[in-house]
Design a protein around this motif. Structure first.
Motif, PDB file in Angstrom:
ATOM      1  N   SER A  24     -41.889  22.995  11.330  1.00  0.00           N
ATOM      2  CA  SER A  24     -40.562  22.487  10.977  1.00  0.00           C
ATOM      3  C   SER A  24     -40.323  22.524   9.474  1.00  0.00           C
ATOM      4  O   SER A  24     -39.225  22.878   9.004  1.00  0.00           O
ATOM      5  N   GLU A  25     -41.365  22.187   8.696  1.00  0.00           N
ATOM      6  CA  GLU A  25     -41.225  22.169   7.242  1.00  0.00           C
ATOM      7  C   GLU A  25     -40.961  23.571   6.695  1.00  0.00           C
ATOM      8  O   GLU A  25     -40.113  23.764   5.819  1.00  0.00           O
ATOM      9  N   GLY A  26     -41.695  24.559   7.202  1.00  0.00           N
ATOM     10  CA  GLY A  26     -41.481  25.931   6.766  1.00  0.00           C
ATOM     11  C   GLY A  26     -40.094  26.428   7.147  1.00  0.00           C
ATOM     12  O   GLY A  26     -39.419  27.106   6.354  1.00  0.00           O
ATOM     13  N   LEU A  27     -39.669  26.091   8.352  1.00  0.00           N
ATOM     14  CA  LEU A  27     -38.341  26.493   8.809  1.00  0.00           C
ATOM     15  C   LEU A  27     -37.254  25.925   7.901  1.00  0.00           C
ATOM     16  O   LEU A  27     -36.341  26.640   7.462  1.00  0.00           O
ATOM     17  N   LEU A  28     -37.349  24.646   7.600  1.00  0.00           N
ATOM     18  CA  LEU A  28     -36.310  23.975   6.822  1.00  0.00           C
ATOM     19  C   LEU A  28     -36.299  24.413   5.355  1.00  0.00           C
ATOM     20  O   LEU A  28     -35.350  24.123   4.636  1.00  0.00           O
ATOM     21  N   ALA A  29     -37.349  25.109   4.923  1.00  0.00           N
ATOM     22  CA  ALA A  29     -37.395  25.631   3.558  1.00  0.00           C
ATOM     23  C   ALA A  29     -36.740  27.004   3.432  1.00  0.00           C
ATOM     24  O   ALA A  29     -36.620  27.531   2.327  1.00  0.00           O
ATOM     25  N   LEU A  30     -36.307  27.594   4.544  1.00  0.00           N
ATOM     26  CA  LEU A  30     -35.664  28.905   4.486  1.00  0.00           C
ATOM     27  C   LEU A  30     -34.368  28.843   3.676  1.00  0.00           C
ATOM     28  O   LEU A  30     -33.571  27.914   3.841  1.00  0.00           O
ATOM     29  N   PRO A  31     -34.111  29.832   2.827  1.00  0.00           N
ATOM     30  CA  PRO A  31     -32.851  29.858   2.072  1.00  0.00           C
ATOM     31  C   PRO A  31     -31.611  29.814   2.968  1.00  0.00           C
ATOM     32  O   PRO A  31     -30.592  29.234   2.598  1.00  0.00           O
ATOM     33  N   SER A  32     -31.702  30.405   4.159  1.00  0.00           N
ATOM     34  CA  SER A  32     -30.540  30.439   5.058  1.00  0.00           C
ATOM     35  C   SER A  32     -30.170  29.059   5.591  1.00  0.00           C
ATOM     36  O   SER A  32     -29.067  28.863   6.114  1.00  0.00           O
ATOM     37  N   LEU A  33     -31.082  28.090   5.450  1.00  0.00           N
ATOM     38  CA  LEU A  33     -30.805  26.731   5.920  1.00  0.00           C
ATOM     39  C   LEU A  33     -30.711  25.736   4.765  1.00  0.00           C
ATOM     40  O   LEU A  33     -30.713  24.525   4.993  1.00  0.00           O
ATOM     41  N   ALA A  34     -30.626  26.232   3.556  1.00  0.00           N
ATOM     42  CA  ALA A  34     -30.628  25.354   2.383  1.00  0.00           C
ATOM     43  C   ALA A  34     -29.245  24.773   2.088  1.00  0.00           C
ATOM     44  O   ALA A  34     -29.050  23.563   2.111  1.00  0.00           O
ATOM     45  N   SER A  35     -28.264  25.633   1.822  1.00  0.00           N
ATOM     46  CA  SER A  35     -26.916  25.170   1.468  1.00  0.00           C
ATOM     47  C   SER A  35     -26.024  25.266   2.696  1.00  0.00           C
ATOM     48  O   SER A  35     -25.349  26.273   2.933  1.00  0.00           O
ATOM     49  N   VAL A  36     -26.021  24.208   3.492  1.00  0.00           N
ATOM     50  CA  VAL A  36     -25.339  24.259   4.792  1.00  0.00           C
ATOM     51  C   VAL A  36     -24.261  23.180   4.920  1.00  0.00           C
ATOM     52  O   VAL A  36     -23.764  22.945   6.023  1.00  0.00           O
ATOM     53  N   ARG A  37     -23.901  22.534   3.840  1.00  0.00           N
ATOM     54  CA  ARG A  37     -22.876  21.485   3.925  1.00  0.00           C
ATOM     55  C   ARG A  37     -21.571  22.072   4.467  1.00  0.00           C
ATOM     56  O   ARG A  37     -21.065  23.075   3.988  1.00  0.00           O
ATOM     57  N   GLY A  38     -21.034  21.412   5.494  1.00  0.00           N
ATOM     58  CA  GLY A  38     -19.796  21.853   6.113  1.00  0.00           C
ATOM     59  C   GLY A  38     -19.953  23.004   7.081  1.00  0.00           C
ATOM     60  O   GLY A  38     -18.972  23.484   7.656  1.00  0.00           O
ATOM     61  N   LEU A  39     -21.199  23.461   7.297  1.00  0.00           N
ATOM     62  CA  LEU A  39     -21.454  24.618   8.151  1.00  0.00           C
ATOM     63  C   LEU A  39     -21.842  24.171   9.559  1.00  0.00           C
ATOM     64  O   LEU A  39     -22.545  23.183   9.737  1.00  0.00           O
ATOM     65  N   ASP A  40     -21.387  24.919  10.563  1.00  0.00           N
ATOM     66  CA  ASP A  40     -21.845  24.705  11.934  1.00  0.00           C
ATOM     67  C   ASP A  40     -23.185  25.420  12.117  1.00  0.00           C
ATOM     68  O   ASP A  40     -23.337  26.577  11.710  1.00  0.00           O
ATOM     69  N   ILE A  41     -24.147  24.729  12.719  1.00  0.00           N
ATOM     70  CA  ILE A  41     -25.445  25.335  13.045  1.00  0.00           C
ATOM     71  C   ILE A  41     -25.725  25.100  14.518  1.00  0.00           C
ATOM     72  O   ILE A  41     -25.779  23.957  14.984  1.00  0.00           O
ATOM     73  N   GLY A  42     -25.878  26.182  15.262  1.00  0.00           N
ATOM     74  CA  GLY A  42     -26.251  26.070  16.667  1.00  0.00           C
ATOM     75  C   GLY A  42     -27.739  25.850  16.794  1.00  0.00           C
ATOM     76  O   GLY A  42     -28.530  26.557  16.168  1.00  0.00           O
ATOM     77  N   LEU A  43     -28.132  24.861  17.571  1.00  0.00           N
ATOM     78  CA  LEU A  43     -29.543  24.551  17.791  1.00  0.00           C
ATOM     79  C   LEU A  43     -29.847  24.750  19.267  1.00  0.00           C
ATOM     80  O   LEU A  43     -29.399  23.980  20.123  1.00  0.00           O
ATOM     81  N   VAL A  44     -30.584  25.803  19.575  1.00  0.00           N
ATOM     82  CA  VAL A  44     -30.909  26.147  20.961  1.00  0.00           C
ATOM     83  C   VAL A  44     -32.321  25.654  21.221  1.00  0.00           C
ATOM     84  O   VAL A  44     -33.289  26.157  20.631  1.00  0.00           O
ATOM     85  N   THR A  45     -32.450  24.698  22.126  1.00  0.00           N
ATOM     86  CA  THR A  45     -33.695  23.948  22.188  1.00  0.00           C
ATOM     87  C   THR A  45     -33.847  23.241  23.535  1.00  0.00           C
ATOM     88  O   THR A  45     -33.201  23.616  24.523  1.00  0.00           O
ATOM     89  N   ALA A  46     -34.693  22.209  23.567  1.00  0.00           N
ATOM     90  CA  ALA A  46     -34.882  21.348  24.734  1.00  0.00           C
ATOM     91  C   ALA A  46     -34.823  19.908  24.265  1.00  0.00           C
ATOM     92  O   ALA A  46     -35.010  19.629  23.077  1.00  0.00           O
ATOM     93  N   PRO A  47     -34.563  18.968  25.158  1.00  0.00           N
ATOM     94  CA  PRO A  47     -34.605  17.556  24.759  1.00  0.00           C
ATOM     95  C   PRO A  47     -35.983  17.182  24.232  1.00  0.00           C
ATOM     96  O   PRO A  47     -37.007  17.694  24.705  1.00  0.00           O
ATOM     97  N   GLY A  48     -36.014  16.296  23.237  1.00  0.00           N
ATOM     98  CA  GLY A  48     -37.290  15.867  22.660  1.00  0.00           C
ATOM     99  C   GLY A  48     -37.815  16.898  21.688  1.00  0.00           C
ATOM    100  O   GLY A  48     -37.234  17.969  21.485  1.00  0.00           O
ATOM    101  N   GLY A  49     -38.948  16.592  21.058  1.00  0.00           N
ATOM    102  CA  GLY A  49     -39.588  17.540  20.145  1.00  0.00           C
ATOM    103  C   GLY A  49     -38.742  17.845  18.918  1.00  0.00           C
ATOM    104  O   GLY A  49     -37.552  17.638  18.889  1.00  0.00           O
ATOM    105  N   ARG A  50     -39.337  18.278  17.849  1.00  0.00           N
ATOM    106  CA  ARG A  50     -38.700  18.806  16.646  1.00  0.00           C
ATOM    107  C   ARG A  50     -37.430  18.070  16.223  1.00  0.00           C
ATOM    108  O   ARG A  50     -36.468  18.660  15.752  1.00  0.00           O
ATOM    109  N   GLY A  51     -37.376  16.749  16.403  1.00  0.00           N
ATOM    110  CA  GLY A  51     -36.203  15.978  16.016  1.00  0.00           C
ATOM    111  C   GLY A  51     -35.923  16.038  14.536  1.00  0.00           C
ATOM    112  O   GLY A  51     -34.781  15.847  14.108  1.00  0.00           O
ATOM    113  N   VAL A  52     -36.936  16.333  13.752  1.00  0.00           N
ATOM    114  CA  VAL A  52     -36.776  16.402  12.301  1.00  0.00           C
ATOM    115  C   VAL A  52     -35.818  17.523  11.897  1.00  0.00           C
ATOM    116  O   VAL A  52     -35.118  17.416  10.882  1.00  0.00           O
ATOM    117  N   ILE A  53     -35.756  18.588  12.691  1.00  0.00           N
ATOM    118  CA  ILE A  53     -34.901  19.719  12.336  1.00  0.00           C
ATOM    119  C   ILE A  53     -33.433  19.309  12.367  1.00  0.00           C
ATOM    120  O   ILE A  53     -32.703  19.473  11.380  1.00  0.00           O
TER     121      ILE A  53
END
Length: 259
Positions: A119-148
């Motif tokens: 999760s830490e490596g993912l969240l350090a990606l430049p594509s996820l850095a400046s996201v204020r006001g942006l829609d982000i689709g999260l394709v996942t399952a309930p539980g797990g990786r709540g930090v993202i």
């Protein structure tokens, strides 16, 4: 992917896999290349959600400028419900190499993925850095990786979550528990999911848990290594990722370092 580990380094050993029901084949193949057998100890089975609400949530998530997939299972479940096609102004993001590979196999040619596969490596990606006001689709399952989701929301993004599958907890299979009790060879427990590890430790009978605690744990990250130690397990190595080849390479290196 090529491996630098010595073939047969784990000869006579067992590899304990905590992958979901039906998800152990890649571990079996990787273990067999090093002379080890696999003991499958599934904590849950995976169930795709295909109801109207899930399909609507997935449609919205896949239309966002950033679309983030948290596991290969999320890719597989999403692809069963809807064709995965990336638009010109979109970025599809994978949590790690396995998820990125699943996306490419589903027809997504360009995928952004971190070198550090957690999760830490993912969240350090430049594509996820400046996201204020942006829609982000999260394709996942309930539980797990709540930090993202929490971190992206904290950065000002609107997270459009699509829970396309669920982990349905099961009791440890009796045959697997019996095999664990009878284990009389060195064992390497592959820990790539904190939830799976916690579930198995909580559900195993005491005598089988005692055997598991004698196993050498290979953790997919330092975070998982810390969790495993807190559960009373013995961490022998930390792998570079959760990919089966990387986990088995780490086990081989750990075995080579032992007297």
């Amino acid at each position: 992917m090529p491996t630098n580990a010595t073939p047969g380094r784990l000869s006579g050993c067992y590899v304990i896999s905590l992958r979901p029901v039906g998800g152990h084949d890649a571990i079996r193949r990787a273990a067999a290349r090093h002379g080890a057998r696999t003991l499958a100890l599934s904590p849950w089975r995976l169930e795709t959600h295909g109801d109207r609400a899930t399909r609507a949530a997935l449609r919205a998530a896949l239309a966002a400028p950033r679309v983030l997939f948290t596991s290969p299972a999320a890719v597989t479940a999403a692809a069963r419900l809807r064709a995965l096609r990336i638009g010109k102004a979109q970025t599809f993001v994978a949590v790690g190499a396995g998820t990125a590979l699943a996306l490419r196999r589903a027809g997504v040619a360009t995928v952004d993925a971190p070198q550090r596969m957690d999760s830490e490596g993912l969240l350090a990606l430049p594509s996820l850095a400046s996201v204020r006001g942006l829609d982000i689709g999260l394709v996942t399952a309930p539980g797990g990786r709540g930090v993202i989701a929490a971190t992206l929301a904290g950065r000002g993004a609107r997270v459009l979550r699509a829970n396309v599958y669920a982990r349905v907890a099961i009791a440890p299979p009796p045959r697997a528990v019996a095999a664990l009790r009878a284990l009389d060879a060195p064992a390497w427990l592959l820990a790539s999911s904190g939830e799976a590890l916690e579930h198995i430790v909580a559900r195993l009978p005491d005598d089988a848990l005692a055997v598991l605690r004698r196993a050498h744990v290979v953790a997919a990250s330092e975070r998982l290594a810390t969790l495993a130690r807190g559960l009373g397990l013995r961490v022998a190595a930390v792998a570079s990722s959760a990919r089966p080849a990387a986990m088995l390479d780490a086990a081989c290196a750990g075995a080579a370092a032992k007297p």
